[in-house]
Structures are given as structure tokens and as C-alpha cells.
Write a protein that holds these residues in place. Structure first.
Motif, PDB file in Angstrom:
ATOM      1  N   PRO A 184       0.785  -1.229   0.000  1.00  0.00           N
ATOM      2  CA  PRO A 184       0.000   0.000   0.000  1.00  0.00           C
ATOM      3  C   PRO A 184       0.819   1.282   0.000  1.00  0.00           C
ATOM      4  CG  PRO A 184       0.104  -0.889   2.221  1.00  0.00           C
ATOM      5  CD  PRO A 184       0.823  -1.869   1.333  1.00  0.00           C
ATOM      6  N   GLN A 185       2.121   1.187   0.314  1.00  0.00           N
ATOM      7  CA  GLN A 185       2.892   2.413   0.543  1.00  0.00           C
ATOM      8  C   GLN A 185       4.281   2.284  -0.065  1.00  0.00           C
ATOM      9  OE1 GLN A 185       3.143   3.408   4.675  1.00  0.00           O
ATOM     10  NE2 GLN A 185       3.833   5.487   4.305  1.00  0.00           N
ATOM     11  N   GLU A 186       4.768   3.388  -0.662  1.00  0.00           N
ATOM     12  CA  GLU A 186       6.099   3.353  -1.269  1.00  0.00           C
ATOM     13  C   GLU A 186       7.169   3.250  -0.190  1.00  0.00           C
ATOM     14  OE1 GLU A 186       8.987   6.020  -4.187  1.00  0.00           O
ATOM     15  OE2 GLU A 186       6.814   6.345  -4.195  1.00  0.00           O
TER      16      GLU A 186
ATOM     17  N   ALA B  17       4.620  -5.252   0.371  1.00  0.00           N
ATOM     18  CA  ALA B  17       3.679  -5.379   1.485  1.00  0.00           C
ATOM     19  C   ALA B  17       4.428  -5.196   2.811  1.00  0.00           C
ATOM     20  CB  ALA B  17       2.988  -6.736   1.426  1.00  0.00           C
ATOM     21  N   PRO B  18       3.697  -4.923   3.896  1.00  0.00           N
ATOM     22  CA  PRO B  18       4.342  -4.490   5.149  1.00  0.00           C
ATOM     23  C   PRO B  18       5.462  -5.391   5.673  1.00  0.00           C
ATOM     24  CG  PRO B  18       2.003  -4.050   5.267  1.00  0.00           C
ATOM     25  CD  PRO B  18       2.224  -4.787   3.973  1.00  0.00           C
ATOM     26  N   ALA B  19       5.270  -6.712   5.692  1.00  0.00           N
ATOM     27  CA  ALA B  19       6.314  -7.581   6.255  1.00  0.00           C
ATOM     28  C   ALA B  19       7.600  -7.490   5.443  1.00  0.00           C
ATOM     29  CB  ALA B  19       5.817  -9.025   6.318  1.00  0.00           C
ATOM     30  N   SER B  20       7.472  -7.460   4.124  1.00  0.00           N
ATOM     31  CA  SER B  20       8.649  -7.341   3.266  1.00  0.00           C
ATOM     32  C   SER B  20       9.269  -5.948   3.380  1.00  0.00           C
ATOM     33  CB  SER B  20       8.269  -7.611   1.804  1.00  0.00           C
ATOM     34  OG  SER B  20       7.828  -8.944   1.637  1.00  0.00           O
ATOM     35  N   ALA B  21       8.437  -4.933   3.480  1.00  0.00           N
ATOM     36  CA  ALA B  21       8.949  -3.568   3.622  1.00  0.00           C
ATOM     37  C   ALA B  21       9.769  -3.430   4.900  1.00  0.00           C
ATOM     38  CB  ALA B  21       7.793  -2.575   3.618  1.00  0.00           C
ATOM     39  N   ASP B  22       9.285  -3.998   5.990  1.00  0.00           N
ATOM     40  CA  ASP B  22      10.026  -3.938   7.254  1.00  0.00           C
ATOM     41  C   ASP B  22      11.391  -4.624   7.115  1.00  0.00           C
ATOM     42  OD1 ASP B  22       7.954  -2.578   8.465  1.00  0.00           O
ATOM     43  OD2 ASP B  22       7.139  -4.347   9.482  1.00  0.00           O
ATOM     44  N   LEU B  23      11.398  -5.774   6.455  1.00  0.00           N
ATOM     45  CA  LEU B  23      12.654  -6.496   6.259  1.00  0.00           C
ATOM     46  C   LEU B  23      13.639  -5.665   5.436  1.00  0.00           C
ATOM     47  CD1 LEU B  23      14.189  -9.262   6.558  1.00  0.00           C
ATOM     48  CD2 LEU B  23      13.316  -9.787   4.273  1.00  0.00           C
ATOM     49  N   LEU B  24      13.175  -5.062   4.349  1.00  0.00           N
ATOM     50  CA  LEU B  24      14.060  -4.272   3.491  1.00  0.00           C
ATOM     51  C   LEU B  24      14.551  -3.013   4.188  1.00  0.00           C
ATOM     52  CD1 LEU B  24      12.312  -4.638   0.021  1.00  0.00           C
ATOM     53  CD2 LEU B  24      14.243  -5.938   0.942  1.00  0.00           C
ATOM     54  N   ARG B  25      13.710  -2.419   5.042  1.00  0.00           N
ATOM     55  CA  ARG B  25      14.153  -1.239   5.807  1.00  0.00           C
ATOM     56  C   ARG B  25      15.310  -1.590   6.735  1.00  0.00           C
ATOM     57  NH1 ARG B  25       8.512  -0.397   6.564  1.00  0.00           N
ATOM     58  NH2 ARG B  25       7.735   1.213   5.135  1.00  0.00           N
TER      59      ARG B  25
ATOM     60  N   ILE C 223      12.971 -16.895   8.885  1.00  0.00           N
ATOM     61  CA  ILE C 223      11.930 -16.839   7.857  1.00  0.00           C
ATOM     62  C   ILE C 223      10.979 -15.679   8.126  1.00  0.00           C
ATOM     63  CG2 ILE C 223       9.994 -18.088   6.793  1.00  0.00           C
ATOM     64  CD1 ILE C 223      11.436 -20.693   7.582  1.00  0.00           C
ATOM     65  N   VAL C 224      10.707 -14.909   7.083  1.00  0.00           N
ATOM     66  CA  VAL C 224       9.687 -13.864   7.123  1.00  0.00           C
ATOM     67  C   VAL C 224       8.702 -14.158   5.998  1.00  0.00           C
ATOM     68  CG1 VAL C 224       9.196 -11.408   6.843  1.00  0.00           C
ATOM     69  CG2 VAL C 224      11.248 -12.126   8.086  1.00  0.00           C
ATOM     70  N   ALA C 225       7.443 -14.350   6.358  1.00  0.00           N
ATOM     71  CA  ALA C 225       6.412 -14.616   5.359  1.00  0.00           C
ATOM     72  C   ALA C 225       5.869 -13.297   4.835  1.00  0.00           C
ATOM     73  CB  ALA C 225       5.289 -15.448   5.969  1.00  0.00           C
ATOM     74  N   GLY C 226       6.025 -13.069   3.550  1.00  0.00           N
ATOM     75  CA  GLY C 226       5.515 -11.862   2.927  1.00  0.00           C
ATOM     76  C   GLY C 226       4.303 -12.161   2.066  1.00  0.00           C
ATOM     77  N   ASP C 227       3.939 -11.207   1.232  1.00  0.00           N
ATOM     78  CA  ASP C 227       2.838 -11.371   0.283  1.00  0.00           C
ATOM     79  C   ASP C 227       3.458 -11.665  -1.079  1.00  0.00           C
ATOM     80  OD1 ASP C 227       0.618 -11.246  -1.320  1.00  0.00           O
ATOM     81  OD2 ASP C 227       0.035  -9.217  -0.756  1.00  0.00           O
ATOM     82  N   ARG C 228       3.255 -12.881  -1.601  1.00  0.00           N
ATOM     83  CA  ARG C 228       3.834 -13.364  -2.852  1.00  0.00           C
ATOM     84  C   ARG C 228       5.339 -13.578  -2.745  1.00  0.00           C
ATOM     85  NH1 ARG C 228       0.571 -16.111  -5.008  1.00  0.00           N
ATOM     86  NH2 ARG C 228       1.711 -16.037  -6.990  1.00  0.00           N
ATOM     87  N   VAL C 229       5.842 -13.755  -1.519  1.00  0.00           N
ATOM     88  CA  VAL C 229       7.255 -14.054  -1.316  1.00  0.00           C
ATOM     89  C   VAL C 229       7.461 -14.576   0.099  1.00  0.00           C
ATOM     90  CG1 VAL C 229       7.840 -11.723  -0.484  1.00  0.00           C
ATOM     91  CG2 VAL C 229       9.614 -13.128  -1.575  1.00  0.00           C
TER      92      VAL C 229
END
Length: 201
Positions: free
Chosen positions: A34-36, A53-61, A187-193
């Protein structure tokens, strides 16, 4: 000392791209949130920006700011034109090559790209110096296969997309890698990853 991490999005059957270098649906997860995601101003930013998606965004941050340098092969450099002189990750990019970069440096004079002709060990040594203790990102594919065979990798990060490509470029390229023990995954479960991170034992 800087840790060397091989990381890439990979299909469930182990490919980072098809034989035509297309990632197809592998990168869908970068753009389904939802957010860049804010990245460093000097880093490459695709049209529309990254929107995981949020879980992946947190990991990349957490992951991206920790990367001080990246090592890529000449094939990836040529395919992306060095991302227009803006690193995908890290503050410096070391391009392992046997060929002259041609006019590329003059087209992007401020780009923090360094062309290394002395082999993988030299590229890793120079990246460690530039990273200043931060992480070194090493591209998947043949370069990763070379690095695993040489014992230069500390961690493997696989961002597994729920797709089977059937054929393509393997995560460790065409190298026959040695039996390598790894620790239990984080392991971090994301959306489509699904993000899976292994420390090399």
C-alpha cells in the motif's frame, strides 16, 4: 569484518530469471503493497517506486541500510546499464569484468562504480574496504557460485516467489557447488514471497 551475503529473489524451483534474463512474476512482491518504500536518494528507484507489502517492507528497511557495498558481474551490469549510475543497493558497486567499461564512466562520472579485473578475491577485498564494516551484497548467479566454491560467502538470502519457471538461470549459476552446511533459517512470510535467510555454518 563485513559479512558477504548472496541474496536474490528466486522461483520455487531455483531460478533467478528465465533464459532470456526476464524475471517475469518473480519481482511482483516489490510492488504489491500500500505504501512506497523510501530508499536512499542515490539508489536506483524503479518507475513508481518500490511498494512491498508491510512484512517485506520492514525487512528491506532493516536490510538495505546495512549494505555498504555490492559486487556484481559484468552480465548484470550490462543488462541494467549499471542502473543509470545509481546502485540498486549499497554505497559502492564493484563490477567483476574482463572487458573495458567503454564510455560508461564518462556518461556517469559521479557513479560509485568500480571495475575489477583481478578476480573475485580482489573484488571482495576492495568491497570490504569500501563497506567499512557494513554488509557486502553479492549478486546471485554464476558469481554466487564462484563465491560459494571459494568459501567467501557468510550468508545466503533467498526471497522465494511462489512460481515455477521450469528453466532459467540458477541461483548459483552453472557451478557445481560443494556440500555446504547452513544454520537453521530465519523466515519472514511476505505477500507473494517468503524471505529465507541462512548463515553458512
Amino acid at each position: 569484518m563485513s559479512r558477504v551475503i548472496v541474496g536474490a529473489t528466486v522461483s520455487a524451483d531455483g531460478f533467478i530469471a528465465d533464459r532470456n534474463d526476464s524475471v517475469g512474476p518473480l519481482f511482483d512482491w516489490y510492488f504489491n503493497g500500500p505504501q512506497e518504500l523510501t530508499v536512499a536518494p542515490h539508489q536506483y528507484r524503479p518507475k513508481g517506486g518500490y511498494r512491498p507489502a508491510p512484512a517485506s517492507a520492514d525487512l528491506l528497511r532493516d536490510t538495505w541500510p546495512a549494505i555498504g557495498a555490492a559486487i556484481i558481474g559484468r552480465r548484470l551490469f550490462d543488462l541494467t546499464d549499471g542502473w543509470g549510475g545509481r546502485p540498486a543497493v549499497g554505497d559502492h558497486v564493484f563490477v567483476l569484468t574482463h572487458r573495458s567499461p567503454g564510455d560508461w564512466p564518462s556518461r556517469y562520472p559521479e557513479a560509485p562504480f568500480h571495475f575489477v579485473t583481478g578476480g573475485l578475491e580482489e573484488a571482495v577485498a576492495r568491497a570490504r574496504q569500501a563497506a567499512g564494516g557494513r554488509t557486502i551484497s553479492l549478486a546471485a548467479g554464476d558469481l554466487a557460485g564462484q563465491a560459494i566454491c571459494a568459501g567467501l560467502v557468510d550468508q545466503v538470502d533467498m526471497y522465494v516467489a511462489p512460481v515455477l519457471l521450469g528453466d532459467g538461470i540458477r541461483f548459483f549459476g552453472e557451478h557445481k557447488v560443494p556440500t555446504t552446511m547452513m544454520e537453521n533459517p530465519r523466515i519472514v512470510a511476505g505477500d507473494r514471497v517468503t524471505h529465507i535467510s541462512y548463515d553458512i555454518r
